[in-house]
Design a protein around this motif. Structure first.
Motif, PDB file in Angstrom:
ATOM      1  N   LYS A  26      -2.288  -9.016  -8.481  1.00 40.81           N
ATOM      2  CA  LYS A  26      -3.691  -9.205  -8.028  1.00 40.81           C
ATOM      3  C   LYS A  26      -3.936  -8.426  -6.736  1.00 40.81           C
ATOM      4  N   ARG A  27      -2.887  -8.243  -5.928  1.00 38.74           N
ATOM      5  CA  ARG A  27      -3.058  -7.590  -4.638  1.00 38.74           C
ATOM      6  C   ARG A  27      -3.182  -6.074  -4.767  1.00 38.74           C
ATOM      7  N   ILE A  28      -2.584  -5.466  -5.779  1.00 39.05           N
ATOM      8  CA  ILE A  28      -2.561  -3.990  -5.900  1.00 39.05           C
ATOM      9  C   ILE A  28      -3.972  -3.380  -5.837  1.00 39.05           C
ATOM     10  N   PRO A  29      -4.978  -3.902  -6.605  1.00 35.26           N
ATOM     11  CA  PRO A  29      -6.325  -3.296  -6.518  1.00 35.26           C
ATOM     12  C   PRO A  29      -6.958  -3.394  -5.127  1.00 35.26           C
TER      13      PRO A  29
ATOM     14  N   LYS B 102       0.835  -1.204   0.000  1.00 33.21           N
ATOM     15  CA  LYS B 102       0.000   0.000   0.000  1.00 33.21           C
ATOM     16  C   LYS B 102       0.871   1.256   0.000  1.00 33.21           C
ATOM     17  N   LEU B 103       1.910   1.228   0.833  1.00 31.11           N
ATOM     18  CA  LEU B 103       2.807   2.378   0.927  1.00 31.11           C
ATOM     19  C   LEU B 103       3.483   2.658  -0.422  1.00 31.11           C
ATOM     20  N   MET B 104       3.940   1.591  -1.095  1.00 32.26           N
ATOM     21  CA  MET B 104       4.606   1.760  -2.399  1.00 32.26           C
ATOM     22  C   MET B 104       3.652   2.355  -3.433  1.00 32.26           C
TER      23      MET B 104
ATOM     24  N   TRP C 128      -5.761   3.186  -6.605  1.00 34.46           N
ATOM     25  CA  TRP C 128      -4.711   2.555  -7.416  1.00 34.46           C
ATOM     26  C   TRP C 128      -4.804   2.945  -8.887  1.00 34.46           C
ATOM     27  N   LEU C 129      -6.064   3.016  -9.415  1.00 30.16           N
ATOM     28  CA  LEU C 129      -6.208   3.346 -10.849  1.00 30.16           C
ATOM     29  C   LEU C 129      -5.778   4.779 -11.136  1.00 30.16           C
ATOM     30  N   GLU C 130      -6.208   5.705 -10.259  1.00 34.70           N
ATOM     31  CA  GLU C 130      -5.817   7.117 -10.460  1.00 34.70           C
ATOM     32  C   GLU C 130      -4.290   7.257 -10.460  1.00 34.70           C
TER      33      GLU C 130
ATOM     34  N   TYR D 179       3.066   6.021  -2.488  1.00 32.56           N
ATOM     35  CA  TYR D 179       4.261   6.838  -2.795  1.00 32.56           C
ATOM     36  C   TYR D 179       4.388   7.077  -4.301  1.00 32.56           C
ATOM     37  N   SER D 180       3.858   6.158  -5.103  1.00 30.50           N
ATOM     38  CA  SER D 180       3.916   6.338  -6.568  1.00 30.50           C
ATOM     39  C   SER D 180       3.015   7.484  -7.019  1.00 30.50           C
TER      40      SER D 180
END
Length: 902
Positions: A837-840, A804-806, A846-848, A809-810
């Motif tokens: 799969k975990r990012i969403p 989540k932090l990564m 995440w999409l923005e 930070y992006s």
């Protein structure tokens, strides 16, 4: 609630995937939940398989045995135990297990093949052992044959014996073949080459083997070993010193850790043997027939083996025992007046070694009662020489005071206050006998170090020292009187406004010091005092400037630093610290300055020539003169004179030398990188930190593989990780992170070393740091660490916010931070698809964030964003659907047509 069955299934899946550590953890947890005997047997069998893969054969054997105890016909457990036993070298037991497997499953080809291979390897081993037996016998025959005149043949036999003893099997073979008795015969020949061969072979036999060491000590006897240490031949004495050190280590290891395996059979008490060896070393100190370097080696050994290695060890009984049994013997060496009748043979390093040993023993004491006992013994010894003795006795008492002032100065000060001592020192300073005057002037100089005494000596001793300096005809006396004046003249330290002497006097003293330093006609022991003088006078910036302009004086000092007389090390290091301004100096608080002016208090002033531009110029001149090779040579010294405080001074100088990036390559080329590693691992905490920071600076701007070739690069990791501890400054944290980033990008083996040093949790901690540069450095470091499979798994751990932090930070405003974080995401999604799969799931934004990366004006950020999206598209259908349902397809279509960004 997870069941044992589920955990076992998870363990099986992890084992199949090659993650044996995680599989082992799953089976272990399942064992804690399982009660059924059959199920526990299977889990033990599975754990044995994990331990085999992890190369922990002792534990593999233990687990397989537990499975066999539950079911004696479990062929898998029997086969695994045979594999473990084979690796542990217990081939006969391994054969027995394999034969049982074959009888249970006669058609299993794998068992037959393994049994055949093991049989042939046993045959080879038996053949090699019988061959080794005859070789050992042959070597001893050649060495002990008095008629054998072929020197080359003897030398080769000795060399082969030493090499054989370094291997455990060879060492055991020599030991079992009556080798100790034969080695004893070699020692008794009194021929240097044969004695060296015997001592070096014994080192191999004793290394890391407590029971063998105990047996060898019983056969050789401590008196014989002490006698060999005291021989005139310097190399033989040094080899005996090395053997005794190895024996001490092996015996001490037995006191500190539990032994498994063969040594369980006999419970050995090492403390008696340790004390026996130390008792003979103490007796050697006062033995008239012992050589001077043998005495030095005995002192060095006592320094290494008696005091505790760290304050965390609670037991200081060995130091207390040595103080009670041997303090007076140690003081006998310290009180020796060279050239007097009946004095012990000593070297120029003996008194310094004695001072270091006394200091270490005093530091090892834990309470006032123990310290009081130390003071009482010292006072009794000094009184025993001072009261009721003629002049020679008084000289020995004063020499003891000098020795204590150089070591445990508290004890020195107490003794100095005894009635009549100081008066005697002052009266002997005017003696017509050079030897007497030398002893008294040296005592006065060491006393001038101590603040308690300095004012007394300024009042009573300055005029006396000036008289001696002006009127003595002997350089050896004048140079010591000069050092005394230098010490008193530098009492103001770096404070420009506090001058002890009239204008120009300090410069005259410094000029005379440099003149004596460059005069090679004077012996090195006397020239050392010129460096002592400069160590005090270089607090004055004018003296520093003149010194770095005098190339001959710098070269002479560096040559002394490389010489046999190691007692000059501290003075050389102090002079260099002063010239490079690498001592601690805090900027005074402006408000406190105003208050001081108002209260008419003294305010320290900085010398105009101590400003940064002058310091930089001085550093350059020292580098050109070859300061790095001198420092590297000083660090190599195995002498007690290289104390922890001396190491700290050298570390400070190195840090000043690598301050400018353009100087770092030269420092590495002259051996600075190699010298910094031991400095960063041993010494005071401040010294270790300064050395680690210097290593970090080199690692940041140089190619680490060039700066630290071969295995040395792995030794750099621990010092760099130490810079991440919370008590370090922000700058040290930042430089440590930057250096680790460089190392983590080189190879998987280096990343594994960083993981092993437990650096990852600290790196993660700094990713939350408020300071933007530290936060960025930690994120960049994590980006390189993410190439490791273990680190990738951490990002999927339950309840962790790492991913989540990564992602967040992006999407930050700081472009450098975005670059580091999105780079980490690009790497993680490429190397470990489950992360896609975990990012969403970690954040709704995440999409923005991904779209913002693709629409960024920075091509680097667009590239990273595109890689992440591509990896996510290929990872899972549901993720791809989410991406396409958004505006991602249009953005990608636009980017695909951009000819400027191929």
């Amino acid at each position: 609630q997870v069941t044992a069955e589920q955990l076992r299934a998870r363990g099986n899946a992890l084992f199949q995937a090659g993650d044996h550590g995680a599989a082992l953890a799953a089976y272990t947890e399942a064992l804690s939940l399982s009660d059924a005997a059959s199920e526990r047997a299977v889990l033990h069998r599975n754990r044995a398989a994990c331990y085999l893969k992890l190369e922990d054969y002792a534990k593999a054997e233990a687990d397989a045995t537990k499975a066999i105890e539950a079911d004696g016909r479990d062929v898998k457990a029997l086969f695994r135990r045979s594999q473990a036993l084979q690796q542990l070298g217990r081939l006969d037991q391994a054969v027995s297990d394999l034969q049982r497997c074959v009888s249970l499953e006669p058609r299993n080809k794998a068992f037959h093949e393994a049994l055949r291979a093991l049989g042939s390897s046993m045959h080879e081993k038996m053949k090699a052992m019988s061959c080794t037996d005859s070789k050992v016998e042959q070597m001893f025959q050649i060495l002990l044959d008095l008629d054998e005149k072929d020197a080359d043949k003897k030398q080769k036999a000795a060399q082969n014996l030493i090499v054989l003893a370094r291997e455990e099997a060879g060492a055991e073979k020599i030991f079992q073949s009556d080798g100790v008795r034969l080695l004893m015969q070699l020692l008794d020949t009194a021929k240097a080459d044969l004695m060296l061969a015997a001592l070096r072979t014994l080192v191999g036999l004793c290394s890391g083997h407590r029971s063998r060491t105990t047996a060898i000590l019983a056969e050789l006897g401590a008196p014989r070993l002490a006698a060999v240490l005291g021989v005139e031949h310097e190399q033989v004495s040094l080899a005996a010193c090395n053997l005794l050190h190895v024996m001490f280590d092996s015996l001490k290891e037995g006191l500190q850790k539990d032994f498994r395996g063969k040594e369980d059979a006999v419970v050995l008490d090492s403390s008696r043997d340790l004390k026996l060896l130390i008792k003979h070393l103490l007796e050697l100190l006062v033995l008239e027939g012992a050589s001077a370097h043998g005495r030095d080696n005995a002192l060095n050994l006592l320094i290494k083996v008696v005091p505790r290695k760290s304050p965390k060890e609670t037991n200081n009984s060995l130091s207390l025992w040595v103080i009670d049994q041997g303090l007076k013997k140690i003081l006998e060496v310290g009180s020796t007046v060279c050239g007097s009748s009946g004095s012990l043979p000593v070297t120029e390093n003996s008194r310094m070694s004695t001072s270091v040993l006394l200091s270490k023993l005093y530091e090892d004491l834990k309470c006032d009662a123990e310290r009081e006992n130390f003071h009482r013994l010292c006072e009794d010894y000094v009184r025993s020489w001072f009261d009721g003795h003629e002049l020679p006795g008084k000289l020995r008492a004063i020499q003891t005071v000098s020795c204590l002032l150089q070591g445990p100065s508290d004890a020195g000060n107490r003794v100095l206050e005894l009635e009549g001592i100081m008066d005697c020192v002052l009266s002997l300073c005017a003696s017509v006998c050079e030897a007497h005057q030398l002893v008294a002037v040296e005592a006065l100089i060491h006393a001038a170090d101590k603040a308690k005494r300095a004012s007394f000596i300024t009042a009573n001793g300055v005029n006396l020292l000036k008289e001696i300096y002006k009127h003595s005809e002997r350089d050896s006396i004048r140079i010591r009187a000069l050092v005394g004046l230098c010490k008193l003249g530098s009492a103001g330290g770096t404070d420009f406004s506090m001058k002890q002497f009239a204008e120009g006097s300090t410069m005259k003293l410094a000029k005379q010091c440099r003149k004596w330093l460059c005069n090679e006609a004077i012996d090195a022991g006397t020239r050392r005092w010129a460096v002592e003088g400069l160590a005090y006078l270089t607090f004055d910036a004018d003296v520093k400037e003149e010194f770095v302009e005098d190339k001959a004086a710098m070269q002479a000092m560096f040559q002394l630093a490389k010489s046999e007389d190691r007692s000059v090390l501290y003075a050389v290091a102090s002079t260099l610290v002063n010239c490079t301004n690498s001592y601690d100096h805090e900027e005074p608080d402006p408000q406190m300055l105003e208050l001081a002016k108002y209260a008419k208090q003294h305010i320290p002033e900085q010398h105009p020539k101590d400003k940064p531009e002058f310091v930089r110029r001085r550093v350059r001149k020292l580098l050109v003169a070859g300061v790095v090779s001198a420092l590297a040579c000083m660090v190599k010294s195995e002498n007690p004179a290289l104390t922890n405080s001396c190491r700290e001074l050298i570390s400070r100088v190195f840090l000043a030398l690598v301050e400018e990036a353009e100087d770092r390559g030269g420092v590495v080329a002259q051996g600075g990188g190699k010298a910094l590693i031991p400095l960063s691992l041993e010494g005071t905490e401040v010294g270790q930190t300064k050395a680690a920071q210097a290593l970090a600076k080199i690692t940041i701007t140089s190619n680490p593989e060039m700066a630290f070739p071969g295995e040395r690069i792995y030794e750099v990791v621990r010092p760099l990780v130490s810079l991440l501890h919370l008590q370090r400054t922000g700058l040290e944290n930042f430089e440590g992170l930057m250096a680790l980033t460089n190392l983590a990008g080189i190879s998987e083996r280096l990343r594994q070393k960083i993981l092993k040093e437990r650096a990852v949790p600290m790196i993660e901690g700094y990713m939350f740091e408020e300071h933007e540069l530290i936060r960025l450095a930690a994120t960049e470091c994590m980006c390189n660490m993410a190439m490791s499979k273990e680190v990738q798994e951490m990002f999927l751990a339950e309840g962790s916010d790492r991913l989540k932090l990564m992602v967040l930070y992006s999407g930050e405003e700081d472009e450098k931070l975005r670059r580091a974080a999105s780079g980490t995401l690009a790497m993680l999604t490429a190397l470990h698809p489950p992360i896609c799969k975990r990012i969403p799931q970690v954040t709704v934004h995440w999409l923005e964030i991904l779209q913002a990366l693709l629409l960024s004006p920075s091509a680097e950020l667009q590239h990273r964003g595109a890689v992440v999206v591509m990896n996510m598209m290929g990872a899972a259908r549901e993720v791809a659907e989410q991406l396409i349902a958004s505006e991602m397809l249009e953005i990608l279509s636009v980017l695909a047509k951009d000819k400027d960004k191929p």
